[in-house]
Design a protein around this motif. Structure first.
Motif, PDB file in Angstrom:
ATOM      1  N   ARG A 164      -2.553  11.653  -2.223  1.00 34.80           N
ATOM      2  CA  ARG A 164      -2.035  10.278  -2.155  1.00 34.80           C
ATOM      3  C   ARG A 164      -3.152   9.256  -2.320  1.00 34.80           C
ATOM      4  N   ALA A 168      -3.234   6.232  -5.105  1.00 31.61           N
ATOM      5  CA  ALA A 168      -3.600   4.838  -4.839  1.00 31.61           C
ATOM      6  C   ALA A 168      -4.722   4.380  -5.753  1.00 31.61           C
ATOM      7  N   ASP A 171      -3.898   3.099  -9.328  1.00 37.03           N
ATOM      8  CA  ASP A 171      -3.371   1.746  -9.513  1.00 37.03           C
ATOM      9  C   ASP A 171      -4.435   0.774 -10.018  1.00 37.03           C
ATOM     10  N   ARG A 219      -4.699  -6.232  -3.066  1.00 37.96           N
ATOM     11  CA  ARG A 219      -3.708  -5.347  -2.461  1.00 37.96           C
ATOM     12  C   ARG A 219      -3.998  -3.892  -2.776  1.00 37.96           C
ATOM     13  N   ILE A 220      -4.425  -3.602  -3.997  1.00 34.99           N
ATOM     14  CA  ILE A 220      -4.738  -2.224  -4.382  1.00 34.99           C
ATOM     15  C   ILE A 220      -5.942  -1.709  -3.596  1.00 34.99           C
ATOM     16  N   ASN A 222      -6.991  -2.696  -0.651  1.00 35.79           N
ATOM     17  CA  ASN A 222      -6.615  -2.451   0.737  1.00 35.79           C
ATOM     18  C   ASN A 222      -5.727  -1.212   0.877  1.00 35.79           C
ATOM     19  N   ASN A 223      -4.895  -0.954  -0.114  1.00 36.32           N
ATOM     20  CA  ASN A 223      -4.072   0.253  -0.073  1.00 36.32           C
ATOM     21  C   ASN A 223      -4.933   1.505  -0.187  1.00 36.32           C
ATOM     22  N   ALA A 226      -6.534   2.022   3.123  1.00 37.96           N
ATOM     23  CA  ALA A 226      -5.577   2.557   4.092  1.00 37.96           C
ATOM     24  C   ALA A 226      -5.327   4.050   3.858  1.00 37.96           C
ATOM     25  N   GLN A 227      -5.164   4.437   2.583  1.00 37.31           N
ATOM     26  CA  GLN A 227      -4.950   5.853   2.278  1.00 37.31           C
ATOM     27  C   GLN A 227      -6.183   6.685   2.621  1.00 37.31           C
TER      28      GLN A 227
END
Length: 374
Positions: A164, A168, A171, A219-220, A222-223, A226-227
């Motif tokens: 995952r 991410a 992206d 946003r990418i 930070n994603n 997070a992942q």
């Protein structure tokens, strides 16, 4: 068009999730199997303790008979008879408690076997406590721990989260797609209701599409962070699971070895106590000792025999704990899948579940999973 491996990593994540679910099922099966074995050993241990109590009751009744006869002939005081009677009643009082514990163990076995609590004494019969072999080839724990379902589940969870993270990261790059449109045109709404759209017009177009992440870069990022944090959490959970597995294995092996040594010593102690009671009874009948010696010898025999029965059960239960700590060593996922066919047929009668495993084959599970590259 999967230029950056986004969909490939998504498939890897889904595959890891499937394997983690299968490992979770195997962990449940190992736990249930170990609990059945533990409850069965406990049942046999309680049976032996109950038999020992009945045997001691018979011995103590004989000592009471002797003490009563000597009191009636005036050879001893009433105290000897009362002490013998007190010891007998104390032993008899332990029998209902043991019988209740035996019923609890039997009911636990019934529930673990999927049966309502019932009398399965005829099915179980009478048998000694299952004795473990004096030596057990355990192999190398570090290698055997990899077959523990909870360790494999934690490994698959880390692998899925790693995939995952790759999804991410994909992206960041442009997404290229092929799209198109096909439709019909008509000069009025009535043409659609009559189905005469072919005579009015037909339109179609298609071509590649390009999506650039220009305005959502933050946003990418930070994603991805997070992942990555979730991946680090999964790795930490995996290491903790391995360490816990090692601790359980070492504790189980140590308990098994110590239980064997304790049982050997208790066997000698119980044999000495039985001989001591035999000599005390002879001496008391001859009048060369008082009843206190017989009383002490009878209590020692009862205590040591009961401890020996518990130690015999502890050996087998500690070996069960070792096998459980090593993952059981079984591939418990059946060929048809984890859900029994009878349950699947019942579920299909309520909803549309499609073909059953016996109709299209089972999905294989298990095997090693390598953590995907970042």
């Amino acid at each position: 068009m999967d230029f950056w491996g986004k969909y490939r990593r998504g498939v890897e994540a889904a595959d890891a999730d499937l394997r983690a679910a299968a490992a979770d099922y195997e962990a449940a099966m190992v736990a249930v199997t170990a609990e059945v074995a533990r409850s069965y050993v406990l049942y046999r241990s309680l049976q032996q303790q109950l038999a020992i109590a009945d045997n001691n009751v018979a011995i103590q009744r004989e000592s009471l008979r002797i003490a009563t006869a000597r009191f009636n002939y005036g050879a001893t005081s009433e105290r000897d008879m009362r002490q013998a009677l007190s010891l007998l009643r104390d032993t008899e009082a332990s029998i209902p408690s043991l019988a209740h514990s035996l019923r609890e163990a039997r009911n636990a076995l019934c529930v673990l076997l999927g049966k309502p609590p019932q009398d399965i004494t005829a099915m179980l019969g009478t048998a000694p406590i299952p004795m473990a072999p004096p030596g057990v080839a355990l192999g190398i724990p570090a290698d055997l721990l990899r077959r523990r379902p909870d360790v494999r589940k934690a490994e698959y969870a880390a692998a899925g989260q790693c995939a995952r993270l790759g999804v991410a990261k994909a992206d960041f790059y442009p997404a290229i797609s092929l799209g198109g449109f096909v439709g019909f045109t008509a000069s009025n709404v009535g043409a659609f209701s009559t189905g005469d759209t072919f005579s009015h017009g037909f339109t179609a177009y298609g071509g590649p599409g390009l999506t650039l992440p220009l305005f959502n870069y933050g946003r990418i990022v930070n994603n991805v962070r997070a992942q990555d944090a979730r991946f680090q959490q999964a790795l930490t959970a995996y290491r903790e699971t391995v360490l816990s597995a090692l601790r359980e294995t070492e504790n189980g092996i140590d308990r098994y070895l110590n239980a064997q040594g304790r049982a050997a010593l208790l066997a000698e102690s119980a044999a000495d106590a039985a001989r001591s009671l035999e000599l005390a009874m002879v001496q008391y009948q001859e009048g060369s000792t008082d009843f206190t010696t017989v009383l002490t010898a009878a209590r020692d025999l009862s205590t040591r025999q009961d401890a020996l029965a518990q130690a015999g059960g502890e050996i087998s239960q500690s070996l069960v704990a070792v096998f459980k700590a090593l993952g059981g060593g079984w591939r418990t996922l059946p060929e048809g899948g984890p859900i029994p066919l009878e349950t699947l047929r019942e579920m299909r009668a309520r909803t549309d579940w499609g073909a059953l495993p016996e109709e299209h084959g089972a999905v294989p599970a298990g095997g090693d999973v390598r953590l995907p590259d970042l």
